[in-house]
Motif scaffolding. Structure first.
Motif: not given
Lengths: 307, 244
Positions: A78, A80, A84-85, A94, A97-98, A101-102, A145, B3, B6, B79, B83-84, B89
């Protein structure tokens, strides 16, 4: 597959999206069109699990967005609106980090990160903080991302907004490149984008779906569909040409622009007027600079439908 | 849980990516020491303990903790990065917990850096180190309570300044809940039972016993429930307003 049924979001008295129902199959690139504030972003946010629908349901690859949210989010990439970052992070930090999370691990994690960095040409800015990057680079980090976990479904909210023509071209090429094996939904208010990347377009106005068609199908709704536009080399012939074209039985309407000596003839429903016009030009000895058949004007359709 | 770790690591790193962390730690250490020596009369008392140090913690935290917590959610909402984050997940509960823990670990670090004072007092005399440890624990719990309140205030607004002011006021009310300043507002109309309940919510009462080295399960439970309540409220506030 993306599926929504009667998706509705109300904020108090304001209805941001109402009764949005559609289905997208693999291989499709769906363009979400609509004026600003029409409900595009709200609909995408509901699919992405960021906004909870007031009513209705939706699912991503069979995972319900309400009851199976985490699985739905996992299947989704996704972007947005405005991408935004976290500005204080480096691009490398960054993306790591993603990837965490993934839940990307080991060799696959290394390969996927290398893939997005190469594909989006982020190699030169890896150790820069995101807030120092240009808008184009930031958008690319946002796209990176979204695709780092190779999701089967991509939802991109205005992916080319604010980019220069070269960057727009790159992003569209990237979307086309991924379109073969993914479901992609993009929102835009740039109509040329629909022709450039979408296989299907949904137009939303005031929260409701008002059209759902292929780009060619939408263009065919235009009054300019199959219209013929001719530009004369000699402006002095304009008067004579105008009278002759208007007299043709299949021509419903005629638009004349004196500035560039151009005539646009609109056909009656279902009629084909190009042969008649070219024959007329030859018979009357009109010197033509240009003669072409229009497939329809999306912006005109857009205005008619959403006004 | 994965999570939480993290997101917490990212948050902590972001504190140190800006001058905020260094400014906060510096000011905390300078003020904590200044209060101890000038207002608390550390030397003049002639006692080998850290009471003059811990006594001022509630007042120090009143302004410094909201300065840490104000950015927790207000910045993310402003900012749009919320939403990001929330379309990854992760659950809202994980994100709320992780951000709170990051702030708490950060204040724990600032608190840890006051250790020269502990060395000093051990050098000068023979303090009750068990009591000092208990007081440190109490101070950490107090910071946690303030941070949880601040987290909730930060979730209510997109403006960090508003979050800061709301945070200071809410913390102030909780700090002095057992004192006439707050209780008089209720005394004229509320039943005695409610007034007693409000009075029992006071930070200061619960902190003062731990600060003296007495760890009562009820005090620990009080702080645990307070933190839990405000983190839950943070989640509810975000659920309602995150997309505004």
């Amino acid at each position: 597959m993306i599926k929504t049924e009667h998706l509705t979001k109300r904020y108090g008295a304001l209805t941001a999206a109402e009764d949005v129902t559609f289905q997208v199959e693999p291989g499709e690139v769906l363009g979400f069109l609509g004026p600003n504030g029409a409900g595009k972003t709200t609909t995408m946010r509901m699919l992405a699990g960021f906004v909870t629908p007031t009513a209705g349901t939706g699912s991503i690859c069979g995972h319900d967005i309400g009851s199976d949210t985490l699985a739905a989010k996992s299947a989704l990439g996704y972007l947005p609106e405005g991408a935004p970052l976290y500005g204080e992070m480096t691009v490398r930090g960054f993306l790591a980090f993603i990837a965490d999370l993934r839940a990307l691990e080991g060799e696959r994690r290394r390969l996927r990160l290398a893939h997005v960095i190469e594909h989006l040409q982020l190699g030169s800015v890896l150790d820069q903080t995101i807030e120092t990057l240009s808008k184009g680079f930031r958008r690319r980090v946002g796209l990176a991302q979204a695709i780092v976990h190779d999701p089967p479904v991509l939802i991109l909210d205005e992916p080319t907004d604010g980019l220069d023509p070269n960057q727009k071209h790159e992003v569209r090429a990237l979307i086309n490149d991924m379109a073969r094996d993914k479901i992609i939904v993009i929102s835009t208010h740039i109509l040329e984008e629909v022709d450039a990347v979408c296989t299907r377009a949904i137009i939303i106005a005031r929260g409701r779906i008002v059209a759902d068609d292929t780009p060619a199908g939408l263009a065919a709704r235009s009054r300019y569909h199959n219209a013929v536009s001719m530009q004369l080399a000699d402006p002095a012939q304009l008067g004579a040409a105008r009278a002759a074209v208007a007299a043709l039985p299949a021509v419903a309407d005629l638009e004349v622009s004196e500035r560039d000596a151009r005539l646009t003839a609109l056909p009656k429903a279902g009629a084909t007027i190009l042969p008649a016009l070219s024959e007329l030009a030859a018979r009357q000895g009109l010197k033509l600079k240009e003669l072409h058949l229009e497939s329809g004007r999306l912006d005109e359709v857009f205005r008619t439908i959403t006004a | 849980m994965r999570n939480v770790g993290i997101i917490m690591r990212r948050e902590l790193a972001s504190y140190f990516a800006t001058p905020l962390a260094y400014v906060f730690i510096l000011i905390f250490l300078v003020l904590a020491n200044a209060f101890t020596f000038y207002l608390g009369g550390f030397y003049e008392r002639g006692q080998a303990d850290l009471e003059p140090f811990f006594t001022f913690h509630p007042w120090l935290y009143l302004f410094l903790i909201p300065a840490v917590s104000m950015k927790l959610w207000a910045e993310e909402r402003k900012s749009g990065s919320i939403e990001l984050l929330m379309t990854q997940p992760v659950t809202l509960r994980e994100a709320v917990t992780a951000k709170f823990l990051a702030a708490w670990v950060f204040t724990a670090l600032a608190l840890f850096l006051t250790f020269p004072l502990w060395i000093t007092v051990n050098f000068l005399g023979k303090p009750d180190n068990g009591a000092i440890l208990a007081a440190y624990l109490g101070s950490l719990l107090l910071a946690g309570g303030f941070l949880a309140i601040g987290s909730c205030m930060s979730a209510l607004t997109r403006s960090q300044v508003v979050a800061f002011i709301l945070g200071v006021v809410a913390c102030f009310v909780f700090l002095l809940a057992g004192f006439p300043l707050v209780l008089d507002v209720f005394r004229s109309w509320a039943p005695q039972a409610l007034i007693d309940a409000i009075a029992s919510l006071s930070f200061l009462t619960h902190f003062q016993s731990i600060e003296k080295g007495v760890i009562d399960v009820r005090d620990l439970l009080y702080f645990a429930m307070l933190i839990g309540f405000f983190l839950l409220s943070t989640g509810i506030a975000l659920e309602l307003r995150k997309a505004d």
